[in-house]
Design a protein around this motif. Structure first.
Motif, short mmCIF file in Angstrom:
data_model
loop_
_atom_site.label_atom_id
_atom_site.label_comp_id
_atom_site.label_asym_id
_atom_site.label_seq_id
_atom_site.Cartn_x
_atom_site.Cartn_y
_atom_site.Cartn_z
N LEU A 75 -13.90 3.81 -4.72
CA LEU A 75 -14.65 2.98 -3.78
C LEU A 75 -15.59 2.03 -4.51
O LEU A 75 -15.71 0.86 -4.14
N ILE B 249 -14.64 -6.72 -4.71
CA ILE B 249 -14.90 -7.56 -3.52
C ILE B 249 -16.07 -8.50 -3.79
O ILE B 249 -16.00 -9.70 -3.48
N ASP C 6 -2.87 -6.74 -6.50
CA ASP C 6 -4.15 -6.06 -6.29
C ASP C 6 -5.09 -6.91 -5.44
O ASP C 6 -5.81 -6.38 -4.58
N VAL D 282 0.84 -1.21 0.00
CA VAL D 282 0.00 0.00 0.00
C VAL D 282 0.86 1.24 0.00
O VAL D 282 0.62 2.19 -0.74
N THR E 158 -5.41 5.56 -7.25
CA THR E 158 -5.98 4.63 -6.29
C THR E 158 -7.38 4.24 -6.77
O THR E 158 -8.16 5.10 -7.18
N HIS F 298 -6.24 -5.65 2.91
CA HIS F 298 -6.31 -4.23 3.29
C HIS F 298 -7.74 -3.72 3.27
O HIS F 298 -8.26 -3.26 4.30
N HIS F 299 -8.41 -3.80 2.12
CA HIS F 299 -9.76 -3.25 2.00
C HIS F 299 -10.81 -4.09 2.73
O HIS F 299 -11.77 -3.54 3.28
N MET F 300 -10.63 -5.42 2.74
CA MET F 300 -11.57 -6.28 3.46
C MET F 300 -11.12 -6.51 4.90
O MET F 300 -11.84 -7.11 5.70
N ASN F 301 -9.90 -6.04 5.21
CA ASN F 301 -9.35 -6.14 6.56
C ASN F 301 -9.34 -7.58 7.09
O ASN F 301 -9.66 -7.84 8.24
N ILE G 154 -13.65 -0.84 -5.90
CA ILE G 154 -13.20 -1.75 -4.83
C ILE G 154 -14.36 -2.65 -4.40
O ILE G 154 -14.20 -3.87 -4.27
N VAL G 155 -15.55 -2.04 -4.20
CA VAL G 155 -16.73 -2.81 -3.79
C VAL G 155 -17.09 -3.84 -4.85
O VAL G 155 -17.42 -4.99 -4.54
N LEU H 81 -6.66 -6.02 -1.86
CA LEU H 81 -8.12 -6.04 -1.78
C LEU H 81 -8.59 -6.83 -0.54
O LEU H 81 -9.44 -6.35 0.22
#
Length: 378
Positions: free
Chosen positions: A266, A273, A306, A253, A263, A313-316, A269-270, A310
């Motif tokens: 949103l 996912i 990526d 990141v 970047t 980081h984004h889904m933690n 990214i959604v 995803l």
């Protein structure tokens, strides 16, 4: 049997076991040749170092040999460091830069040349009488402790990063390599603390504790060497490394933010996912026990880097947890299904993609706060 004879006996057994295991590692046919050679070298050097406990009983004391044996101990931690690197990184290779690891060994030998290696017989008598007080000996012990502290910290850092990368990229929870290396490092740290205590006692008036500490060191060395043998017998295919070029997600990141790429928005990214979740659920990719993020990347047609960002980081979530969540949901469905009530827990865990009972129970309790058996009964 007095303490001296007992120490000699257990040390001889320890050295024999270590040399036998080293011979096995050097001759066994395996793909882990480099790491095995490092481990064999580590065992041989450790056995050579331990020989100081009994060698004077069978041979006349020799100053040059004793000093070389002492300085050779400065190669133990560099070899152990290389062994950890070779196990953790499947693509590890020796390079010319690794010659820098022998610098402390070279410095120590240079320091000992004038008054020790070139000593006459008369000088040797004086050295033996004032061995502990000589500046070269004190310098050696300080250098050895500093080197040990440097490498033990470095090894723990490597293991920490290895574990994090493994969780972010692999789904096999039975990470025996990490457990083996971490346990071994902790054992070595405990043993070294006792050796350090022995070195401190050497310069005090409490020399009465010296023999006791030697016996403890010998006993621990024997226990650890037997543990090595048991591990080698029970886990012949123990090690699985990761690519050393892999970065942790937070590093990816940060590097991405420094680059000129935009970047992802949103909405994008959604969308990604949802795509990944839908694919994993419908195609049941999670049923593959050894699924990696590289394999899933090819399946969903998203670059590994990526996809890693995803999920981690984004889904933690670690990739490890992300996949296990689907496995647990599948296991819960089976446990609820009365028509499959005859299936054992072991059969179910293999069916949903796990390959060990302990990892399945741990993951199941994490998501349901119940064991599989408790969940089925409820």
């Amino acid at each position: 049997m007095d303490k001296s004879n007992f120490l000699n006996t257990i040390t001889l057994i320890t050295v024999f076991v270590m040399l036998l295991l080293a011979f096995f590692l050097l001759t066994v046919n395996t793909k882990n040749k480099l790491s095995n050679r490092f481990f064999a070298s580590f065992l041989i050097l450790t056995a050579f170092d331990l020989s100081s406990f009994f060698i004077d009983k069978y041979f006349e004391p020799n100053l040059i040999f004793e000093i070389f044996r002492m300085t050779a101990s400065l190669l133990i931690m560099p070899i152990f460091y290389l062994y950890v690197k070779a196990v953790c990184h499947s693509d590890f290779r020796l390079k010319p830069k690794h010659l820098a690891l022998i610098i402390p060994f070279a410095i120590a030998n240079l320091v000992f040349i004038p008054r020790f290696y070139l000593a006459t017989n008369i000088d040797s008598i004086y050295i033996y009488e004032h061995f502990k007080q000589m500046l070269e000996i004190r310098f050696f012990y300080i250098l050895a402790e500093l080197q040990y502290a440097f490498y033990i910290i470095l090894v723990f850092i490597i293991l920490k990063k290895y574990k994090e990368i493994y969780l972010e990229n692999y789904t096999n929870a039975n990470n025996s390599s990490y457990k083996w290396l971490f346990q071994m490092t902790v054992f070595f740290l405990i043993a070294h603390c006792i050796v350090f205590f022995k070195s401190i006692v050497r310069y005090t008036d409490y020399n009465i504790f010296l023999n006791s500490s030697n016996v403890i060191i010998g006993a621990i060395a024997l226990i650890i060497s037997c543990w090595f043998v048991l591990k080698a017998l029970n886990n012949p295919g123990l090690f699985k490394g990761v690519d050393s070029n892999m970065l942790l997600v937070n590093e990816v990141v940060i590097s991405t933010e420094k680059e000129s790429f935009e970047t992802p928005k949103l909405e994008e990214i959604v969308s990604q996912i949802e795509l990944v979740k839908k694919y994993v659920l419908e195609n049941e990719s999670y049923l593959e026990p050894s699924l990696t993020i590289q394999e899933l990347s090819q399946q969903v047609n998203i670059p590994v880097r990526d996809l890693s960002v995803l999920i981690n980081h984004h889904m933690n979530q670690h990739f490890f947890d992300f996949i296990n969540e689907y496995r647990i949901q599948k296991a819960m469905q089976i446990l609820k299904n009365s028509s499959k009530s005859k299936l054992t827990i072991l059969e179910i865990l293999y069916e949903v993609g796990f390959n060990s009972k302990s990892s399945f129970n741990t993951a199941f309790k994490k998501y349901t706060n119940k064991t599989p058996t408790e969940f089925r009964n409820s």
